[in-house]
Design a protein around this motif. Structure first.
Motif, PDB file in Angstrom:
ATOM      1  N   SER A 223       0.825  -1.209   0.000  1.00  0.00           N
ATOM      2  CA  SER A 223       0.000   0.000   0.000  1.00  0.00           C
ATOM      3  C   SER A 223       0.859   1.258   0.000  1.00  0.00           C
ATOM      4  N   ALA A 224       1.995   1.229   0.687  1.00  0.00           N
ATOM      5  CA  ALA A 224       2.887   2.390   0.684  1.00  0.00           C
ATOM      6  C   ALA A 224       3.454   2.646  -0.710  1.00  0.00           C
ATOM      7  N   LEU A 225       3.822   1.582  -1.408  1.00  0.00           N
ATOM      8  CA  LEU A 225       4.335   1.749  -2.773  1.00  0.00           C
ATOM      9  C   LEU A 225       3.251   2.281  -3.705  1.00  0.00           C
ATOM     10  N   PRO A 274      13.067   6.951   0.591  1.00  0.00           N
ATOM     11  CA  PRO A 274      12.167   6.372   1.604  1.00  0.00           C
ATOM     12  C   PRO A 274      11.664   4.978   1.230  1.00  0.00           C
ATOM     13  N   VAL A 275      11.319   4.781  -0.037  1.00  0.00           N
ATOM     14  CA  VAL A 275      10.844   3.466  -0.466  1.00  0.00           C
ATOM     15  C   VAL A 275      11.945   2.426  -0.330  1.00  0.00           C
ATOM     16  N   LEU A 276      13.178   2.806  -0.654  1.00  0.00           N
ATOM     17  CA  LEU A 276      14.303   1.882  -0.522  1.00  0.00           C
ATOM     18  C   LEU A 276      14.536   1.504   0.935  1.00  0.00           C
ATOM     19  N   LEU A 277      14.424   2.455   1.838  1.00  0.00           N
ATOM     20  CA  LEU A 277      14.610   2.162   3.258  1.00  0.00           C
ATOM     21  C   LEU A 277      13.516   1.234   3.777  1.00  0.00           C
ATOM     22  N   ALA A 282      11.984  -4.299   5.545  1.00  0.00           N
ATOM     23  CA  ALA A 282      10.828  -5.209   5.528  1.00  0.00           C
ATOM     24  C   ALA A 282      10.926  -6.270   4.443  1.00  0.00           C
ATOM     25  N   ARG A 283      12.090  -6.454   3.826  1.00  0.00           N
ATOM     26  CA  ARG A 283      12.179  -7.362   2.685  1.00  0.00           C
ATOM     27  C   ARG A 283      11.937  -8.812   3.097  1.00  0.00           C
ATOM     28  N   ARG A 284      12.430  -9.232   4.271  1.00  0.00           N
ATOM     29  CA  ARG A 284      12.242 -10.625   4.692  1.00  0.00           C
ATOM     30  C   ARG A 284      10.770 -10.913   4.961  1.00  0.00           C
ATOM     31  N   ALA A 285      10.111 -10.016   5.683  1.00  0.00           N
ATOM     32  CA  ALA A 285       8.688 -10.203   5.951  1.00  0.00           C
ATOM     33  C   ALA A 285       7.872 -10.088   4.667  1.00  0.00           C
ATOM     34  N   LEU A 286       8.329  -9.268   3.735  1.00  0.00           N
ATOM     35  CA  LEU A 286       7.621  -9.118   2.464  1.00  0.00           C
ATOM     36  C   LEU A 286       7.639 -10.422   1.681  1.00  0.00           C
TER      37      LEU A 286
END
Length: 296
Positions: A223-225, A274-277, A282-286
């Motif tokens: 949703s943020a993206l 900000p999107v990269l951070l 959150a990449r593992r949970a994603l």
């Protein structure tokens, strides 16, 4: 005279000690794969070099040397000029829109997914399938009636008029993701809490929410993206400079005399940080949340 077992045993040991892969052949360096990785690395690194190199050059130096030229005189004036041209206002508006969309999604989707998973009646399944029809409706197909509804409600040229439709189009995908995550929770855990006398609210907050952290992280990032990169709704539903977001503010670098490419790329770099951070944290949970979309 019998043959001793020592020689045969050592021979078999030597044969079994040789490293082999699944196909039975010896492990050898895969030079073809290495070359492919290097080519892919060059394809990825070249655009990054062009973008970052242009942001630390002046506009005349960039025009004279070209996009592949190495910057000789480093300068950060492009970043400071971006903020003097209104980048800070666009950045703040985008943060407001993104944060609001994420909050709406987190307030609506978890209870919705929980009710879909636990209420297994036909009516709930039909409502869920009807809700998922939103996946097949593109935003371009409803932009005209959306403009009419937002204008009639008095929300035109207002950030709320951008937040509400953006959140609405995030709900179907987020509900699908979180429903698949909650279906992976074992029924025995629900039965244990029911025997313990737990209420539905306690089951939701003490069992479902902690075990759905990967799905929650996934819908937050998604949703943020969607809100951060949104272009169509801000373009149609806003007009003034006070309500512009980053995707529209990049147009300010294009004039009738040309495009300020170093300034534009500096704004692109600032808008992607900000999107990269968020992705890095959150990449593992994603990944775990996307693996649970299909459910059991």
């Amino acid at each position: 005279m019998r043959r001793g077992p020592t020689a045969g045993h050592h021979a078999g040991t030597r044969q079994q000690s040789r490293p082999r892969n699944l196909s039975g052949s010896r492990n050898r360096p895969n030079y073809l794969a290495g070359i492919g990785v290097l080519l892919w690395l060059c394809l990825v690194a070249l655009p990054l070099y062009v973008m970052l190199g242009a942001t630390v050059q002046t506009r005349p130096d960039y025009s004279a040397g070209g996009p592949l030229s190495f910057p000789e005189n480093f300068t950060f004036s492009n970043y400071t000029q971006d903020f003097s041209n209104g980048f800070g206002r666009y950045f703040l508006n985008t943060i407001v829109v993104t944060t609001s969309v994420v909050v709406i999604v987190l307030l609506l989707v978890p209870p919705l997914a929980f009710s879909i998973v636990r209420n297994r009646g036909r009516a709930t399944g039909r409502v869920f399938r009807l809700f998922l029809l939103g996946l097949a409706i593109p935003a371009q197909a409803v932009i005209v009636p959306m403009f009419y509804v937002i204008s009639t409600a008095g929300l035109y040229d207002n950030l709320i008029g951008v937040i509400l439709p953006t959140a609405a189009f995030c709900l179907p995908v987020c509900a699908l993701i979180l429903t698949g995550t909650m279906r992976d929770i074992a029924d025995e855990l629900f039965e244990a809490m029911a025997i313990d006398g737990a209420t539905t609210r306690r089951v939701f907050f003490q069992l479902v929410v902690p075990l759905s952290r990967s799905g929650l992280a996934t819908i937050v990032v998604f949703s943020a993206l969607q809100a951060w990169n949104g272009f169509l709704f801000p373009l149609v539903l806003t007009q003034s400079e006070e309500t512009k977001v980053l995707t529209l503010g990049l147009y300010n670098f294009q004039t009738q005399y040309g495009i300020n490419i170093p300034g534009l790329l500096a704004a692109v770099v600032l808008s992607t940080l900000p999107v990269l951070l968020v992705y890095l944290f959150a990449r593992r949970a994603l990944v775990q949340g996307l693996m649970g979309v299909g459910g059991k």
